[in-house]
Scaffold this motif. Structure first.
Motif, short mmCIF file in Angstrom:
data_model
loop_
_atom_site.label_atom_id
_atom_site.label_comp_id
_atom_site.label_asym_id
_atom_site.label_seq_id
_atom_site.Cartn_x
_atom_site.Cartn_y
_atom_site.Cartn_z
N GLY A 21 -12.13 -26.66 17.30
CA GLY A 21 -11.58 -25.38 16.86
C GLY A 21 -10.91 -25.41 15.51
N VAL A 22 -10.62 -26.60 14.96
CA VAL A 22 -9.88 -26.67 13.70
C VAL A 22 -10.74 -26.20 12.52
CG1 VAL A 22 -8.89 -28.29 12.01
CG2 VAL A 22 -8.22 -28.41 14.41
N THR A 23 -12.00 -26.60 12.48
CA THR A 23 -12.87 -26.16 11.38
C THR A 23 -12.99 -24.64 11.37
OG1 THR A 23 -14.09 -28.25 11.54
CG2 THR A 23 -15.12 -26.47 10.28
N ASN A 24 -13.15 -24.05 12.55
CA ASN A 24 -13.21 -22.58 12.64
C ASN A 24 -11.90 -21.95 12.20
OD1 ASN A 24 -15.85 -22.52 13.56
ND2 ASN A 24 -15.26 -22.53 15.72
N ALA A 25 -10.77 -22.58 12.56
CA ALA A 25 -9.46 -22.05 12.16
C ALA A 25 -9.30 -22.10 10.64
CB ALA A 25 -8.35 -22.84 12.84
N LEU A 26 -9.79 -23.16 10.01
CA LEU A 26 -9.72 -23.26 8.54
C LEU A 26 -10.58 -22.16 7.90
CD1 LEU A 26 -9.91 -27.14 8.20
CD2 LEU A 26 -7.96 -25.70 7.56
N ALA A 27 -11.77 -21.94 8.46
CA ALA A 27 -12.63 -20.87 7.94
C ALA A 27 -11.95 -19.51 8.13
CB ALA A 27 -13.98 -20.89 8.66
N SER A 28 -11.25 -19.34 9.26
CA SER A 28 -10.53 -18.09 9.51
C SER A 28 -9.40 -17.89 8.51
CB SER A 28 -9.97 -18.10 10.93
OG SER A 28 -9.20 -16.97 11.19
N ALA A 29 -8.74 -18.98 8.12
CA ALA A 29 -7.66 -18.90 7.14
C ALA A 29 -8.20 -18.43 5.78
CB ALA A 29 -6.98 -20.26 7.00
N VAL A 30 -9.36 -18.96 5.40
CA VAL A 30 -9.98 -18.53 4.14
C VAL A 30 -10.35 -17.05 4.21
CG1 VAL A 30 -11.95 -18.84 2.60
CG2 VAL A 30 -10.82 -20.83 3.60
N LYS A 31 -10.92 -16.63 5.33
CA LYS A 31 -11.31 -15.23 5.48
C LYS A 31 -10.10 -14.31 5.40
CE LYS A 31 -13.58 -12.04 8.70
NZ LYS A 31 -14.11 -11.87 10.07
N SER A 32 -9.00 -14.68 6.07
CA SER A 32 -7.78 -13.88 6.04
C SER A 32 -7.23 -13.79 4.63
CB SER A 32 -6.72 -14.48 6.97
OG SER A 32 -7.16 -14.47 8.30
N THR A 33 -7.33 -14.89 3.89
CA THR A 33 -6.86 -14.91 2.51
C THR A 33 -7.66 -13.96 1.64
OG1 THR A 33 -6.24 -17.23 2.80
CG2 THR A 33 -6.36 -16.41 0.54
N LEU A 34 -8.97 -14.01 1.79
CA LEU A 34 -9.85 -13.15 0.99
C LEU A 34 -9.64 -11.68 1.33
CD1 LEU A 34 -13.16 -15.21 1.09
CD2 LEU A 34 -11.74 -14.76 -0.92
N GLU A 35 -9.30 -11.39 2.58
CA GLU A 35 -9.09 -10.00 2.99
C GLU A 35 -7.69 -9.50 2.67
OE1 GLU A 35 -10.09 -10.09 7.10
OE2 GLU A 35 -12.26 -10.09 6.74
N GLY A 36 -6.89 -10.37 2.02
CA GLY A 36 -5.57 -9.95 1.56
C GLY A 36 -4.54 -9.81 2.65
N GLU A 37 -4.75 -10.46 3.77
CA GLU A 37 -3.78 -10.36 4.86
C GLU A 37 -2.52 -11.13 4.50
OE1 GLU A 37 -5.51 -11.48 8.55
OE2 GLU A 37 -7.27 -10.16 8.31
#
Length: 819
Positions: free
Chosen positions: A44-60
């Motif tokens: 689950g860590v790799t997916n969590a890292l990808a989620s962090a990048v996505k949240s960053t790009l979406e300006g959350e």
């Protein structure tokens, strides 16, 4: 002896699992000269890292939350694994990696962009942290271990996200590393590498397997072990097929086919390096280390089973390009596949008409729209000229593949595959078979995948045990007895007839209940009452169709015209129908013929033996006569067990109305006895026999001679009907007395001769075969071209819930043996 061990994310997901890993490594270390241990990130860590990048790009605003969760998880892991005095240094090192991730995210936030290169750098930290913690844990437990960073040794090109390995440089660097090794255990992170500029790259999801395979090839390992959360490669996905079992031994080629087509136990590129070095690969279960697992070698298992496994790829779209402008035009395929290659769109399956009129490919669902756009641009001129049609997308598809080394040069496998799918109403959209003959692939709708894979698995692996999924409506007298028989006989039927009966749904007039798996028949009354939803025959069909089970059988134990009217809907979906309800087969002739036609065209059984004579083999005998070329010339029959019971028990001591009420109470009549006593029930039975004999007839073609008083026939309720029978007692007493005066007995007889049929009361003399017919027995006399002087006679109990249920049970068994 050098072994390479790879442990996946689930195997290292928490402290308990890492202790399992340490125990496994310790055991194998004692049997080996040295070990290379490749580890994935915590699950689950790799997916969590990808989620962090996505949240960053979406300006959350809380884009760093996933990283904080990752940090907490790793710190908690360290606290559980290490003594307190060892924790601070290890936590400090991991914190440094977390800080690097946060810096990268801040940069992504400022630029509002995450390049593939940046993504690789972020995603690679999961393996960096897990490998560090595990190597430190090994050392803490007294094991001779050292950590080496894969990025220093595995060199790739700059295709970030799915980089290609430069084997010359990689082999040279890894060989140099392992030649000078002094430690017995080398721990390495999987998945990550670097390019010639020192920039982090990744090998694609599943790349840790690839890291391990490359290392195994370079060190000349005696074995590569892939430790995961399942006990090897299975004959099918065990999440879909409960009967799937591990494959003990397969070839590299078979494993490659299975992994490519969706078996996620091993990453497809893994096999090439070990094939080159002829290195065995053993798939093992971290949580069941004593399980045999799957051994992959140059030679598969010696087995009589030609198929090794069944697998599938989900989320597929089909893209088709067709038109006369493609026929005979050199370079069309080059243009088609070239433009896809330029945009990095992977083609998973290709099929092309021999006329060259069309090309059809299967691609990932996510690539479908982009592929259509670039194909339509490439062939824009031909599309404008109307010699090629715009490309078409067929979404929501799945590729199912049957794989096996033994399939080569073995006749009949394709037929078995596609007939199995066809019998279960699985439409095949496209087909592909490689020249190696190890794989036959078919594209089907994704809604059919569970049914398709289970059907194929049953056909090739389940020791000829066929599973029948039963959907039963009507659980009164007959239905209740049927369920009792199924519960009592299911083990016997499975052991001796190789048929596994599973009741999936039940319905009465008020409620219906569906189960994903078999209903517990020991407590079905309570389940239906407490968990059932409101009954509706059309909704029942919709749910049966939605469940989409293989070898589905709909069983109608009612006398409902509404249910009988929708048999065609079941048959159209290749769902077999077994019924004791006479209404459908005695309905309008054209409807009867349509049901028979659908049964044949959709490979679905339509069985109704109990329509005539309950469990007696009357219809089956008739069908056999017709199949052998005989012709029916006359039929004389007592077809109502209920009426035979009534007239056998009616006498001067037992009034007519009391005998009828007794017959109703004991289940010998329909719930509404007027159906029996009006003669319509016998007329329907006779009509069915006529139709099965090849005669085109409707119910009005049968003369029904009533014996009931007019008042009884015209009643509007069952209770009023009984009152009229009691009021007309003198009428029935006279009927009985007249027969007795001539030494005759009253029998309700159906007859057919010279193309004419009739039903009604007859006085039968002592010489007649019907005279001594006792109880609720039925009897049928078939006169045919072959049986012209002495008829073929079928005789026996023809009414009652138990015998009717046994007839339905026999029809269910016929479905199992026919399909």
């Amino acid at each position: 002896m050098v072994r390479v061990l790879k442990f996946g994310g689930t195997s290292v997901s928490n402290s308990e699992n890492i202790e399992r890993v340490r125990s496994i490594v310790k055991t194998i270390e004692q049997q080996s000269k040295s070990l290379v241990v490749v580890v994935s990130a915590l699950s689950g860590v790799t997916n969590a890292l990808a989620s962090a990048v996505k949240s960053t790009l979406e300006g959350e605003e809380d884009y760093k939350n996933p990283v904080r969760e990752i940090e907490h998880r790793h710190f908690e892991l360290i606290r559980n694994l290490f003594p307190i005095h060892n924790q601070s240094a290890i936590i400090g090192s991991v914190k440094q990696e977390i800080n690097k991730i946060e810096v990268l995210l801040e940069g992504i936030s400022l630029l509002s962009e995450a390049t593939p290169k940046t993504m690789d750098k972020v995603l690679g930290y999961g393996e960096i942290m897990s490998s560090y913690i595990i190597s430190e844990y090994f050392k803490n437990k007294g094991m001779d271990a050292i950590l080496e960073n894969s990025k220093a040794y595995i060199i790739t090109n700059s295709d970030f996200g799915n980089a290609r390995v430069d084997f010359d440089q990689t082999n040279r660097k890894l060989k140099k590393l392992f030649d000078k090794k002094s430690h017995k255990i080398t721990v390495m992170p999987g998945f990550i590498a670097c390019n010639s500029l020192g920039e982090t790259t990744t090998l694609g999801r599943g790349g840790s397997d690839y890291t391990a395979a490359i290392s195994a090839r370079v060190v000349g390992a005696s074995e590569l072990q892939i430790w995961t959360d399942v006990s090897g490669i299975f004959t099918a996905n065990p999440k879909l097929v409960r009967q799937a079992k591990p494959i003990s031994k397969i070839s590299y080629e078979e494993a490659m086919e299975l992994s490519y087509f969706g078996a996620k136990v091993i990453y497809p590129p893994t096999l090439q390096p070990v094939m080159d070095g002829n290195i065995p690969v053993l798939i093992k279960n971290t949580f069941e280390p004593n399980a045999e697992g799957t051994l992959i070698t140059s030679k598969g298992a010696d087995t009589l089973n030609f198929v090794t496994g069944i697998t599938h790829i989900e989320s597929i779209s089909l893209l088709t390009l067709e038109g006369s402008g493609m026929v005979g035009i050199i370079g069309t395929s080059k243009r088609f596949f070239g433009v896809l290659s330029n945009k990095n769109i992977n083609v998973k399956l290709i099929t092309q008409a021999s006329s060259e009129h069309s090309i059809c490919i299967a691609i990932d669902k996510k690539d479908a729209q982009k592929a259509k756009e670039i194909i339509d641009i490439e062939f824009a001129e031909e599309i404008r000229s109307s010699i090629i049609m715009p490309s078409q997308i067929r979404a929501n598809q799945t590729i199912v593949a049957v794989v096996g080394e033994g399939m080569r040069n073995h006749q009949g496998l394709s037929g078995q595959i596609f007939s199995t799918l066809g019998r279960n109403n699985v439409n095949v959209v496209a087909i592909a078979q490689g020249s190696s003959e190890r794989n036959i692939s078919a594209v089907i709708s994704e809604v059919d995948i569970e049914k398709a894979v289970n059907s194929l698995h049953e056909s090739f692996f389940e020791e000829d045990i066929k599973q029948l999924n039963l959907f039963i409506t009507g659980v009164g007298n007959v239905g209740k007895r049927l369920l009792e028989q199924i519960e009592r006989q299911s083990t016997y039927v499975k052991d001796y007839f190789r048929i596994n009966l599973r009741v999936i749904a039940l319905s009465n007039t008020k409620k219906m209940y569906f189960s994903k798996n078999a209903i517990d028949l020991s407590n079905w009354h309570k389940t239906l009452e407490e968990k059932g939803e409101p009954a509706d025959c059309n909704l029942f069909f919709e749910k049966v169709n939605k469940y989409n089970k293989r070898n589905s059988v709909f069983i109608d134990n009612t006398a409902s015209p509404d249910i009988a009217s929708i048999y065609n809907m079941y048959l159209k979906e290749s769902i077999s129908v077994v019924t004791c309800n006479k209404i459908a087969c005695s309905s309008d002739y054209e409807n009867y013929k349509e049901l028979k036609r659908l049964s044949v065209s959709r490979h679905a059984s339509l069985l109704f033996e109990t329509n005539v004579g309950a469990a007696l083999p009357i219809i089956d005998t008739l069908k056999n006569l017709m199949a052998s070329g005989d012709k029916i010339t006359e039929i004389h029959a007592v077809l109502s067990g209920s009426l035979n019971f009534v007239f056998n028990n009616f006498n001067e001591k037992n009034p007519f109305f009391e005998v009828v009420r007794q017959a109703q109470k004991e289940g010998f009549t329909e719930p509404d006895p007027r159906i029996d006593l009006s003669g319509i029930d016998v007329a329907r039975k006779m009509l069915i026999l006529m139709r099965e004999s090849g005669y085109k007839m409707n119910i009005e073609d049968i003369q029904n001679i009533p014996f009931l008083p007019k008042k009884s026939l015209e009643t509007d309720s069952i209770e009023t009907f009984f009152k009229t029978l009691e009021a007309e007692s003198k009428y029935f007493e006279k009927m009985y007395a007249d027969a007795r005066a001539t030494n005759c007995r009253l029998k309700y007889v159906a007859s057919f001769k010279d193309g004419k049929a009739k039903v009604g009361i007859q006085k039968v003399s002592q010489e007649h075969p019907f005279y001594n017919l006792e109880g609720k027995d039925n009897i049928v006399l078939f006169f045919t071209k072959r049986y012209s002087e002495q008829p073929l006679i079928v005789k026996g109990a023809g009414a009652g819930a138990d015998v009717t249920a046994s007839g339905i049970f026999a029809d269910i068994m016929r479905v199992g043996n026919l399909n």
